[in-house]
Each structure stands twice: as structure tokens, then as C-alpha cells.
Design an enzyme around this catalytic site. Sequence first.
Site, PDB file in Angstrom:
ATOM      1  N   TYR A 141      30.477   5.058  62.861  1.00 34.09           N
ATOM      2  CA  TYR A 141      31.740   4.356  63.099  1.00 34.09           C
ATOM      3  C   TYR A 141      32.921   5.077  62.458  1.00 34.09           C
ATOM      4  O   TYR A 141      34.044   4.939  62.908  1.00 34.09           O
ATOM      5  CB  TYR A 141      31.679   2.935  62.510  1.00 34.09           C
ATOM      6  CG  TYR A 141      31.115   1.893  63.437  1.00 34.09           C
ATOM      7  CD1 TYR A 141      29.822   2.003  63.931  1.00 34.09           C
ATOM      8  CD2 TYR A 141      31.864   0.789  63.815  1.00 34.09           C
ATOM      9  CE1 TYR A 141      29.295   1.036  64.775  1.00 34.09           C
ATOM     10  CE2 TYR A 141      31.347  -0.186  64.651  1.00 34.09           C
ATOM     11  CZ  TYR A 141      30.063  -0.066  65.134  1.00 34.09           C
ATOM     12  OH  TYR A 141      29.552  -1.015  65.962  1.00 34.09           O
ATOM     13  N   LYS A 192      16.261   6.178  62.031  1.00 34.21           N
ATOM     14  CA  LYS A 192      15.521   7.040  62.949  1.00 34.21           C
ATOM     15  C   LYS A 192      15.228   8.333  62.203  1.00 34.21           C
ATOM     16  O   LYS A 192      15.728   9.411  62.556  1.00 34.21           O
ATOM     17  CB  LYS A 192      16.345   7.292  64.215  1.00 34.21           C
ATOM     18  CG  LYS A 192      16.419   6.108  65.155  1.00 34.21           C
ATOM     19  CD  LYS A 192      15.175   5.944  66.018  1.00 34.21           C
ATOM     20  CE  LYS A 192      15.087   7.030  67.073  1.00 34.21           C
ATOM     21  NZ  LYS A 192      13.842   6.902  67.871  1.00 34.21           N
ATOM     22  N   ASP A 225      14.201   1.729  66.768  1.00 31.09           N
ATOM     23  CA  ASP A 225      13.775   1.307  68.116  1.00 31.09           C
ATOM     24  C   ASP A 225      12.558   0.402  68.025  1.00 31.09           C
ATOM     25  O   ASP A 225      12.432  -0.595  68.745  1.00 31.09           O
ATOM     26  CB  ASP A 225      13.526   2.520  69.027  1.00 31.09           C
ATOM     27  CG  ASP A 225      12.541   3.527  68.441  1.00 31.09           C
ATOM     28  OD1 ASP A 225      12.295   3.494  67.212  1.00 31.09           O
ATOM     29  OD2 ASP A 225      12.016   4.351  69.212  1.00 31.09           O
ATOM     30  N   ASP A 249      24.665  -3.070  64.064  1.00 26.31           N
ATOM     31  CA  ASP A 249      25.469  -3.707  65.101  1.00 26.31           C
ATOM     32  C   ASP A 249      24.554  -4.184  66.232  1.00 26.31           C
ATOM     33  O   ASP A 249      24.641  -5.329  66.684  1.00 26.31           O
ATOM     34  CB  ASP A 249      26.499  -2.695  65.629  1.00 26.31           C
ATOM     35  CG  ASP A 249      27.385  -3.276  66.714  1.00 26.31           C
ATOM     36  OD1 ASP A 249      27.862  -4.410  66.527  1.00 26.31           O
ATOM     37  OD2 ASP A 249      27.580  -2.611  67.749  1.00 26.31           O
ATOM     38  N   ASP A 253      22.957  -8.270  67.051  1.00 27.87           N
ATOM     39  CA  ASP A 253      23.160  -8.998  68.313  1.00 27.87           C
ATOM     40  C   ASP A 253      21.814  -9.482  68.855  1.00 27.87           C
ATOM     41  O   ASP A 253      21.692 -10.595  69.357  1.00 27.87           O
ATOM     42  CB  ASP A 253      23.820  -8.099  69.372  1.00 27.87           C
ATOM     43  CG  ASP A 253      25.333  -8.272  69.428  1.00 27.87           C
ATOM     44  OD1 ASP A 253      25.914  -8.656  68.394  1.00 27.87           O
ATOM     45  OD2 ASP A 253      25.926  -8.023  70.495  1.00 27.87           O
TER      46      ASP A 253
END
Length: 369
Positions: A141, A192, A225, A249, A253
Amino acid sequence: MTFNLHILPGDGIGPEVMAEVEKLVKWLNAKTDIKIKTVQGLVGGASIDAYGKPLTAETLDACKKSDAVLLGAVGGPKWDKVDYAIRPEAGLLGLRKELDLFANLRPALVFDALIDASTLKPEIVRGLDILIVRELTGGVYFGEPRGIEDLGNGKRRGVNTQVYTTDEILRVGRVAFELARKRRNKVTSCEKANVMESGKLWREEITKLHAAEYADVELEHMYADNCAMQLLRRPSQFDVIVTDNLFGDILSDEAAMLTGSLGMLPSASLGVKGSTALYEPVHGSAPDIAGQGKANPLATILSFAMCLRYSFDRGDLAGMIESAVQKILDGGTRTPDIMAPGCKETSTAGMGDALISELDKSVALKGVA
Ligand code: IPM
Ligand code: MG
């Protein structure tokens, strides 16, 4: 003691849901021993329209001087075409960065009454209580270089940079371990590391921190993932999830949706102890339903409850609000996003009024006792 709360309703449904918090503040000031002074400011698109930028120096300064900031939501199609640096979202990102709010707490809690609102089977989500701790001031970001370059041949190149330092990882890691100790004592750290150096560093630093200071907490590492998949497969395996800005983020959600509605979930963004914190619902500005009285104000109300708990040290009042919300849901009062057969549909303001009358009842009961 009087607390100063800076309110930034923002865009879309922000002002409507915030009006219900204002009702609640008025009620608290009248009926309890807390005194909260509110000041309203502009952020996001509302600030662009008024001042040409999503966050002014004056607003930022007022936020820094307040005891806490409560934000509604920012953004909307009206400002979709403006440059990233002056988009509504830049106002929110600027606030997070300038207040150094590096730890974003996003609880995903399933209320029993809302189990059927989840798209997952009831036996998968019943009793779910996950806390996502999202790193909020670093990563892709904010990483440099960033931008869109002209390659000169009519083609372009878009660049963003994922970057983390030891200190950035350690400070958010500490928040996660500390919170886990007060919950079910387990931290799942997501990155990751299999493809990204920043992820490898994240895993190594969290591992070292755990060994040095938090060996009593159960630690598990998971690729982001896989975490996305496990959240749907068996969400009850998670207690605290700590992860970077972008994965946080996305995963928050997803976790939010397990609970039935994004309209229910609060969040707190915290910096170092004693600094001004920011509270906001996880949902966005929902331009499609703005101005129609359909928005669920509970995420913002519950964010305000987090503010009472973390910034004003009034866990008692936070708990009172949370149990009133629980009772309203048990009683079947619903905004459209959580509507279910046999329940009573109400508006944004109707939900706020329901909260006030539930609180009135709880005070009256206490009076009798
Ligand atoms: C969130 C939002 C923000 C983010 C946007 C509005 C900038 O999606 O708080 O999750 O990406 O962080
Ligand atoms: Mg988001």
C-alpha cells in the site's frame, strides 16, 4: 473526564450510519457518567468536494489532538477518475499513515441470531470468533517505487512495491501475540514465504519473536492462499490471524462474510500505546444504497464500542452496547442486509432507535436491581 471524539462520516452511507452513533453518544452523555464531546470533520470525497483534497492539514491536526477518531466510509463512483494521490481512499490511507496506526484489529464474530445470514452451513460458522490483526501502514500500500510509467511505444508499466522491515513486522506481531494471550492463545501468521522475500522475512521475524517472548502462545505459519481456503473449510481452527496490509485487506473481507454481513463488522486501528486511535466499520461507502435508509449502522456502532473499550477504557459501556445489539438481533429486528424470514425489517434510523430503547430498558432494569 471528558473525551474528545473526532467524527469523520465520509461518503456514501457514512453520514447515515454515523447519525446513529451521534444518537448513541447523546444517550451516553445523558444517562451514564461518561462525557464525550464530538466534533465533525470531512474526509474522502466529501473533503475533495469542499477543499479539493481528501484530507486537509487542519482535519489531520484536529484528529491528532482528539482522543479518538471514528470514521464512516470513503469513496464512490463520483471520484473514481481522479488521481490516486487525491482519491477519497488516499484520505483514509493518509490518516492511517500520519497517525501511525500500524495494527488494524478486525474481529469476525458470528452472532447466534445471524447464523442463517451466513452463506456457509450453520455447523461451520456457529460460535465463530476470529480476530484478524492486519498490518496497516506498510507493505504494498505504501511501498516505493510505485506508479505508472510510459514505455514510449504506446504501452505502459504499472509498479507497486511490497516491502517490510524487521521493526514493522515485530510491532504488529507483538500486538497479535498479546491479544492471543487474552483469547484462545493461538496465532496464525500468514504470508507467501514460498514466493516472496518479504514473506520469508515476515516468517523468520515472527518465528524469532515467538521464541524470544511468546513461546507460551501456539504459533502456526500459513501461506495466505491456504488461509483463504481454510477460512471457508474450517474457520473454527483460527483464533488470531496476523498478516500484512494487502493479505489482511482480502482475508478480512472474507472472514467478514462468514459472519453473514459486512454490515456487522467493526474495526480498530491502533498505534503505539496512548496515541490517537481510529475506529471504522469494515464495510465501504456502499454508494448503491446510500441515502435510502437501508444501511446497517451496527458495524459503526460496534466500532464506537471498540473505541469505548480501547481508547476510553470503558469496557463496561462497550459491553453494555454489545449486549444490547445481541438482544436486538435475538428479537428479530433487522436491516435489509441481515433480513431473514420471520424477522422485522427496519431502516438505518430504526436500528439506531431500537438500540436506544434496548439501552433504556437495561438502565431501567439496573435501576430496579
Ligand atoms: C479497507 C478498505 C480500504 C483498504 C480502502 C477503502 C482504501 O478496503 O479498509 O479494508 O484497502 O484498506
Ligand atoms: Mg478492504
